[in-house]
Scaffold this active site. Structure first.
Site, PDB file in Angstrom:
ATOM      1  N   SER A 130      41.929  44.584  43.132  1.00 20.71           N
ATOM      2  CA  SER A 130      42.327  43.881  44.342  1.00 20.71           C
ATOM      3  C   SER A 130      41.550  44.390  45.546  1.00 20.71           C
ATOM      4  CB  SER A 130      43.821  44.053  44.598  1.00 20.71           C
ATOM      5  OG  SER A 130      44.183  43.361  45.777  1.00 20.71           O
ATOM      6  N   LYS A 184      49.315  43.985  38.684  1.00 21.72           N
ATOM      7  CA  LYS A 184      48.473  43.206  39.610  1.00 21.72           C
ATOM      8  C   LYS A 184      49.151  41.871  39.948  1.00 21.72           C
ATOM      9  CE  LYS A 184      45.019  41.605  42.010  1.00 21.72           C
ATOM     10  NZ  LYS A 184      44.551  40.339  41.616  1.00 21.72           N
ATOM     11  N   HIS A 187      51.821  42.564  42.386  1.00 17.91           N
ATOM     12  CA  HIS A 187      51.151  42.787  43.677  1.00 17.91           C
ATOM     13  C   HIS A 187      50.898  41.452  44.386  1.00 17.91           C
ATOM     14  CE1 HIS A 187      47.390  42.460  45.940  1.00 17.91           C
ATOM     15  NE2 HIS A 187      47.677  43.637  46.449  1.00 17.91           N
ATOM     16  N   ASN A 188      50.369  40.501  43.664  1.00 14.84           N
ATOM     17  CA  ASN A 188      50.073  39.201  44.276  1.00 14.84           C
ATOM     18  C   ASN A 188      51.343  38.483  44.706  1.00 14.84           C
ATOM     19  OD1 ASN A 188      47.541  39.959  43.335  1.00 14.84           O
ATOM     20  ND2 ASN A 188      46.937  37.845  42.954  1.00 14.84           N
ATOM     21  N   GLU A 191      52.429  39.942  47.830  1.00 15.94           N
ATOM     22  CA  GLU A 191      51.535  39.438  48.880  1.00 15.94           C
ATOM     23  C   GLU A 191      52.038  38.074  49.396  1.00 15.94           C
ATOM     24  OE1 GLU A 191      47.407  39.600  47.582  1.00 15.94           O
ATOM     25  OE2 GLU A 191      47.066  37.652  48.509  1.00 15.94           O
TER      26      GLU A 191
END
Ligand code: NAG
Ligand code: NAG
Ligand code: NAG
Ligand code: NAG
Ligand code: NAG
Length: 482
Positions: A130, A184, A187-188, A191
């Site tokens: 990222s 990941k 994480h997105n 976000e």
């Protein structure tokens, strides 16, 4: 030329090129390969000129140039391209060699690839990467997972090129098989939530407090100096004050219909599968969907009524409350994200290092923030923390933020400003903190129409059925399933 490259990298799109240059900066010899060989030559003659980077004309050539165990990293389009390269690499590699997928793969694919390569004696790593192009070049956040035996062989390279936060690399071993790509994905999702929360505060400032863009930018600049210090607040400061070539604010000209590539949706789907109340990320995905119905909203705006906006309070005081609402909601979002990862870890038998994950997100990536340092501290204090909200620091932060958070939501509701994420965060908080929810009635309803049975408060684990109506016979009360 034989056997001297530390690692090979397949895929010379911008991310690939930048990762290679980053590795080179940190003293590693990288062998670059792209299916279109001219692409390799052009890279060597331009961006990589004067570096120790070498090229390969074929996969065979590439493999011959690698030190053992061989490390091959792919940065190619997620999906069938990854499987196609793996199939071509397998016959060229030998036991103990390592294949790393640094693309945006779905974690279920990484689980499958890890297992299938393990059967062939090869070590698979699926790594979240990222930070975009800049991150790739000067320090990404890296989230590697897969075959644990691979980690000692890639640790130096990965931690070397990763972003550093408070002197520590934003990269650590995440866990087995698909864990890196799973983290990941979360994480997105986080976000998405962070972005939507910021948008809701912008909406309130713009339409309720009637502030202009420069004033709004000033507020974000102030917030950036507090516990909200983060990359997304920082870029929002810049965006809100940005002027177009004609001297007007560009932001006001941008069509309010959000796009999405799917990682937020995947996170929400995973939460539904595991039965975890990831309400904030879910709402953030739906908020984008609702925004995308722009044409329908334009029609509806002329027919559906709402309240007049009448803000009469003190603006400075209200802005303090708004900041508290954002901060508290953000804490809820991260608490939910870690709840989801904990459940996934249980499901897939991953040993996740939660403090390490917070540290990996602390720098390099889109959600990087000072706040993640506090999350790291919480898991350092108690590795078995069941919920972030139970940590003393966050408990105190929420307690402190709560009155302002409630005032903001009341005002938003009365003025007809939608706040899907700020609101769902408070609903979650109120639900999580209550000993008694109304689900006793749900259980009674289910038992009434479907004989689904219920437990009593006085004896959990023992299931009862009541003949609620005194009629209906056996069929209606025991065989219907809903
Ligand atoms: C080769 O490079 C191009 C960029 O020029 C990139 O789009 C493509 O994905 C690369 N292909 C592979 C698989 O090496
Ligand atoms: C936000 O804060 C960071 C330091 O924490 C600083 O480096 C950055 O310049 C700030 N950005 C803005 C736009 O104020
Ligand atoms: C956390 O849980 C593990 C396994 O249940 C246990 O071995 C360990 O001692 C616990 N650590 C702390 C700090 O409580
Ligand atoms: C519920 O009660 C009625 C009336 O006593 C009876 O006819 C019926 O069979 C009962 N149903 C069950 C599932 O016990
Ligand atoms: C209803 O269920 C009871 C208990 O299982 C059984 O004894 C009875 O024969 C059933 N009645 C009918 C009408 O099927």
């Amino acid at each position: 030329l034989c056997c001297r490259a530390d690692i090979a990298l397949i895929g010379l799109a911008v991310m690939g090129q930048n990762i290679i240059l980053n590795m080179n900066d940190h003293g590693f010899v990288v062998c670059a390969y792209n299916r279109t060989v001219e692409k390799v030559d052009r890279f060597l003659a331009n961006e990589a000129k004067g570096t120790k980077i070498i090229g390969a004309k074929s996969l065979e050539d590439m493999v011959a140039k690698l030190k053992k165990p061989r490390r091959v990293m792919m940065l190619v389009k997620a999906g069938s391209a990854v499987d196609a390269f793996i199939d071509k690499l397998v016959p060229l590699l030998e036991a103990g060699d390592i294949i790393i997928d640094g693309g945006n793969s779905e974690y279920t694919d990484s689980i499958r690839r890890c297992k299938s390569l393990d059967e062939k004696g090869l070590l698979f790593v699926g790594s979240g990467v990222s930070g975009g192009e800049d991150g790739a070049r000067y320090g990404p956040s890296l989230m590697p997972g897969g075959a644990p035996a691979a980690w000692p062989h890639i640790k130096k390279i990965f931690q070397g090129i990763a972003a550093k936060a408070d002197g520590e690399p934003c990269c650590d071993w995440v866990g087995e098989d698909g864990a890196g790509h799973y983290v990941k994905m979360v994480h997105n999702g986080i976000e998405y939530g962070d972005m939507q929360l910021i948008c809701e505060t912008y909406h309130i400032m713009r339409d309720m407090l009637k502030m202009d863009n420069d004033e709004i930018s000033g507020v974000f600049a102030e917030w950036n100096k507090t516990e909200l210090d983060s990359f997304l607040i920082e870029i929002t400061t810049d965006i809100t004050k940005f002027k177009d070539t004609d001297g007007n604010h560009l932001l006001d000209k941008i069509r309010d219909a959000a796009g999405q590539k799917g990682t937020g949706k995947w996170t929400a789907i995973s939460a539904l599968q595991f039965g975890m109340p990831l309400t904030l990320i879910g709402e953030s995905v739906f908020a984008r969907c609702l925004s995308a119905l722009k044409d329908e909203r334009v029609v509806a705006s002329k027919q559906l009524s709402g309240p007049e906006v009448t803000f009469t309070g003190d603006k400075a005081t209200f802005l303090q409350d708004l900041k508290q609402a954002l901060y508290a909601s953000k804490i809820i979002s991260y608490a939910q994200g870690f709840m989801l990862m904990r459940e996934a870890a249980k499901e897939f038998k991953w040993k996740l290092n939660y403090g390490g994950i917070a540290l990996m997100w602390r720098g390099g990536c889109i959600i990087r923030s000072a706040f993640l340092g506090k999350i790291k501290d919480a898991f350092d204090k108690n590795a078995n923390l069941t919920n972030l909200l139970m940590d003393d620091f966050f408990k105190a932060a929420i307690t402190n933020a709560q009155p302002g958070w409630r005032r903001v939501l009341s005002a938003a509701v009365m003025n007809g400003i939608p706040t899907p994420c700020l609101s769902t965060a408070l609903s979650f908080y109120d639900g999580y903190r209550l000993e008694k929810l109304p689900a006793n009635l749900i259980q009674a309803q289910r038992d009434y129409f479907g004989a689904h049975t219920y437990e009593l408060l006085s004896e959990p684990g023992k299931f009862h059925h009541t003949n609620w109506t005194g009629h209906g016979g056996n069929i209606s009360s025991s065989s219907y399933n809903a």
